[in-house]
Design a protein around this motif. Structure first.
Motif, short mmCIF file in Angstrom:
data_model
loop_
_atom_site.label_atom_id
_atom_site.label_comp_id
_atom_site.label_asym_id
_atom_site.label_seq_id
_atom_site.Cartn_x
_atom_site.Cartn_y
_atom_site.Cartn_z
N GLN A 15 0.85 -1.19 0.00
CA GLN A 15 0.00 0.00 0.00
C GLN A 15 0.89 1.24 0.00
O GLN A 15 1.61 1.50 0.96
CB GLN A 15 -0.92 0.01 1.22
N LEU A 27 -5.96 0.45 3.57
CA LEU A 27 -5.20 -0.74 3.94
C LEU A 27 -6.09 -1.74 4.67
O LEU A 27 -6.01 -2.95 4.43
CB LEU A 27 -4.00 -0.35 4.80
N ASN A 81 -2.39 -2.80 -3.70
CA ASN A 81 -3.70 -2.15 -3.57
C ASN A 81 -3.80 -0.98 -4.55
O ASN A 81 -4.27 0.10 -4.23
CB ASN A 81 -3.91 -1.65 -2.14
#
Length: 385
Positions: A15, A27, A81
């Motif tokens: 992340q 997250l 992500n």
């Protein structure tokens, strides 16, 4: 290309702070997505950059840190992500020597696991193939530039063209099947409109409690779980709301939950299903009132609603999970007396009577005395698949 590990993958999460804000919430959501996909979170690598690195997204130093986390924890997959380009994904896999996937691929994987109906499976496959097509075309362009030579002549370019053709044929077939299903859906929708039945869709952020609320109102027994994207297939039930002499029938539909940065491939593939939302008379926007990130989640849902043409459909915010916040069941109205928010708990049932009365009120306002009322059972049921 690396083979996907068996179930129970051990994942390292990445992340990066690129200035998008709400990093802790992002997250936390990524961890829930990974757990929903069936993997375990072994380590998290974080960092801050002004912009993604064109080659490795995270930069060479951060990639070395990811590689060290892989070795220390014995992990077998890295999950970003973020959205990775085909080139970035390929370069990362080459350096890390393991499978690397991005947020889009992770959500597609969860959808593939969750789809139950024939239509849902078709929609997920279409989204996966269209995502794969970008990897196929951009990831293998080096084959198109080959001029031949030792070790380079042969099936490489021909195989690429074959893969493209087969993939294109499959995508075309899936779109044709989904178009046929949508025609059937439109016939059912027109039949409801002729009967002056209020069409209501439950929308909201994933895991806000839509399916729990749907079951509490209709006793339908739809699948509900404390996980992201527990519901993919739209389920509809006819529901009688309000008291004697003033009640009305509505068709209530439970739909897929939304999420921030929902992949466009999924929005496009689920267009037929999501169109049910855009054609509704009323949206019940279910909000997890116990979430600290609820305002951002409301914004993410409204953004997806705008993408599918449902931004102008009237909404009532349903402030769910008041049993966790110790708020009281209540109805909040605007300046003109219209219902803005309803506070309830789908799990305990507190405030459900307020929601039923609100639906009856909207039905009467929409159709007047022509609001359809069932001649027999209060629980005439229908499921759309």
């Amino acid at each position: 290309m690396f083979e996907r590990p068996a179930s129970g993958e051990r994942a390292v999460l990445v992340q990066l702070d690129l200035g998008q804000g709400a990093i802790d919430e992002r997250l936390s959501e990524l961890k829930l997505l990974v757990l929903s996909a069936g993997a375990s979170v072994e380590a998290v690598v974080q960092g801050k950059r002004a912009a993604p690195d064109p080659k490795l997204f995270a930069g060479s130093g951060k990639v070395q840190e990811i590689g060290e986390a892989l070795r220390v924890h014995g992990a077998d997959i890295v999950i970003f992500n973020h959205a990775l380009s085909p080139g970035q994904q390929r370069n990362l896999e080459r350096v890390l020597q393991c499978m690397v996937i991005d947020r889009t691929a992770l959500i597609l994987d969860i959808f593939a696991q969750r789809a139950r109906s024939h239509e849902g499976k078709l929609q997920v496959e279409l989204a996966q193939l269209e995502h794969l097509a970008t990897r196929l075309v951009r990831g293998w362009t080096h084959l198109e530039r080959q001029k031949g030579g030792i070790g380079l002549r042969g099936p490489g370019e021909k195989q690429l063209e074959t893969d493209r053709r087969l993939l294109g044929n499959r995508v075309k077939m899936l779109k044709t099947r989904l178009a046929q299903i949508e025609k059937q859906r439109k016939v059912r929708r027109r039949a409801r409109e002729r009967r002056d039945v209020l069409s209501v869709s439950l929308v909201g952020y994933t895991n806000a409690g839509k399916s729990t609320l749907f079951n509490a109102l209709t006793k339908a027994g739809a699948y509900a779980a404390d996980q992201l994207f527990a519901t993919l297939d739209t389920t509809s039930r006819r529901l009688y709301v309000g008291g004697e002499g003033a009640g009305a029938s509505v068709v209530l539909s439970d739909t897929v939950g939304f999420i921030r940065d929902l992949p466009h491939a999924l929005v496009a593939a689920f267009q037929a299903t999501l169109e049910e939302t855009a054609q509704a008379d009323l949206l019940l926007h279910v909000v997890d009132s116990a979430s600290e990130d609820r305002d951002a989640q409301i914004g993410a849902v409204n953004q997806v609603l705008a993408e599918i043409g449902a931004a102008d459909v009237p909404q009532i915010l349903v402030w769910n999970k008041i049993d966790l916040t110790r708020a009281a069941a209540a109805v909040e109205r605007g300046d003109c007396g219209t219902i803005r928010r309803i506070f309830l708990s789908a799990r305990t049932g507190e405030g459900l009577d307020l929601l039923r009365d609100a639906l009856a009120e909207v039905a009467r306002q929409t159709f007047g005395d022509n609001a359809d009322r069932p001649a027999g059972s209060d629980d005439e049921r229908r499921q759309e698949t």
